[in-house]
Design an enzyme around this catalytic site. Structure first.
Site, PDB file in Angstrom:
ATOM      1  N   PRO A   2      33.150  28.110  33.772  1.00 28.84           N
ATOM      2  CA  PRO A   2      33.879  29.058  34.609  1.00 28.84           C
ATOM      3  C   PRO A   2      34.825  28.375  35.606  1.00 28.84           C
ATOM      4  O   PRO A   2      34.619  27.217  35.963  1.00 28.84           O
ATOM      5  CB  PRO A   2      32.763  29.810  35.339  1.00 28.84           C
ATOM      6  CG  PRO A   2      31.656  28.806  35.425  1.00 28.84           C
ATOM      7  CD  PRO A   2      31.732  28.000  34.157  1.00 28.84           C
ATOM      8  N   GLU A   3      35.843  29.130  36.042  1.00 26.88           N
ATOM      9  CA  GLU A   3      36.813  28.633  37.011  1.00 26.88           C
ATOM     10  C   GLU A   3      36.551  29.274  38.371  1.00 26.88           C
ATOM     11  O   GLU A   3      35.530  29.949  38.562  1.00 26.88           O
ATOM     12  CB  GLU A   3      38.229  28.922  36.506  1.00 26.88           C
ATOM     13  CG  GLU A   3      38.509  28.306  35.135  1.00 26.88           C
ATOM     14  CD  GLU A   3      39.895  28.610  34.609  1.00 26.88           C
ATOM     15  OE1 GLU A   3      40.832  28.810  35.407  1.00 26.88           O
ATOM     16  OE2 GLU A   3      40.060  28.651  33.367  1.00 26.88           O
TER      17      GLU A   3
END
Length: 278
Positions: A2-3
């Protein structure tokens, strides 16, 4: 993945579930996740009796603030946290944080790429991995078009490589770099130094706006991402280019193309992101 938007969403959901809870014990079944201290038994011993006071974030890193320590956690590709009670762990559960109220925070990671560093409280920002991070794209006064333009003028790298560099901007990854470049009308493979000031102003705004919008939607569930409560995000429904290769551009109708830039699969619109200034 994830970012930043996904990690921020995990942070928010975990805060609702674990703040104020006291750790009874910690079990680690995959020691390679623990990077500091290098003694896994010491890691577990130091955390015993600690209370989770708040959860912060820096870039893609979660920070669990305890009484005496700060636990810095990176989810990498597949890492997930979940709060459970009386459920048997599966084979992908590698760190278990047991609370005195009989609930448990579990760290699951199919690929086992995640990392954890335990620091004395207050030392986490002075040490790797956090001290090398650039400014945040949202809510950070040091993230400005002037800052970006200065960085761009000092490099020979392409713009996508620069934006993926966590030392330049903390928290951006493949999804949101592709999206911001599309919205700014900039090809991912051009040299960063060729951008003029107006293009840099536009790109800076699109980066901030894209990240803020993704946070508001709980992030993008394009693979296996879920937040700390097990819920998916919804920003993937608004993605303009990422994951849409071969589909018509929402703006002009041209087919979205995919190439490899900066070693990453890269999506762009050949019409909306022209080559005239390559």
């Amino acid at each position: 993945m994830p970012e930043l938007p996904e990690v921020e969403t995990v942070r928010k959901t975990l805060e609702e579930m674990v703040i104020g809870k006291r750790l009874e014990k910690v079990l680690v079944s995959w020691p390679k996740i623990i990077k500091k201290p290098d003694d896994t038994e010491m890691f577990c011993l130091l955390l015993g009796g600690q209370v989770i006071q708040k959860i912060g974030r820096r870039g893609k890193f979660l920070i669990f603030y305890l009484n005496d320590y700060s636990l810095v956690s990176h989810l990498r590709m597949e890492g997930k946290y979940e709060v459970v009670k009386e459920e048997p762990p599966d084979k992908h559960t590698h760190v278990r944080f047991f609370f005195e109220d009989d609930t448990e925070l579990r760290y699951r990671d199919v690929r086992k790429f995640g990392t954890m560093h335990l620091f004395e409280k207050g030392e986490e920002m002075k040490s790797l991995p956090l001290k090398q991070l650039g400014p945040e794209p949202v809510g950070d006064a040091s993230f400005t078009p002037e800052y970006l333009y200065g960085v761009f003028q000092k490099t020979t790298r392409n713009i996508k490589a620069v934006l993926l560099d966590q030392c330049v901007i903390a928290g951006l990854g493949n999804i949101y770099v592709d999206e911001a470049l599309f919205k700014a009308g900039i090809r991912p493979d051009i040299r960063a130094s060729t951008l003029d000031k107006d293009q840099t102003i536009s790109l800076s705004k699109q980066i901030t706006d894209t990240i803020a919008a993704a946070i508001s939607k709980g992030g993008s569930s394009v693979r296996s991402y879920v937040n700390g409560a097990g819920d998916k995000g919804s920003y993937q429904l608004e993605l303009s280019v990422y994951g849409r290769e071969g589909e018509p551009c929402r703006r002009c109708g041209s087919d979205i193309e995919k190439t490899v830039t900066a070693g990453r699969g890269t999506r762009y619109c050949p019409t909306c992101q022209p080559v005239s200034y390559l």
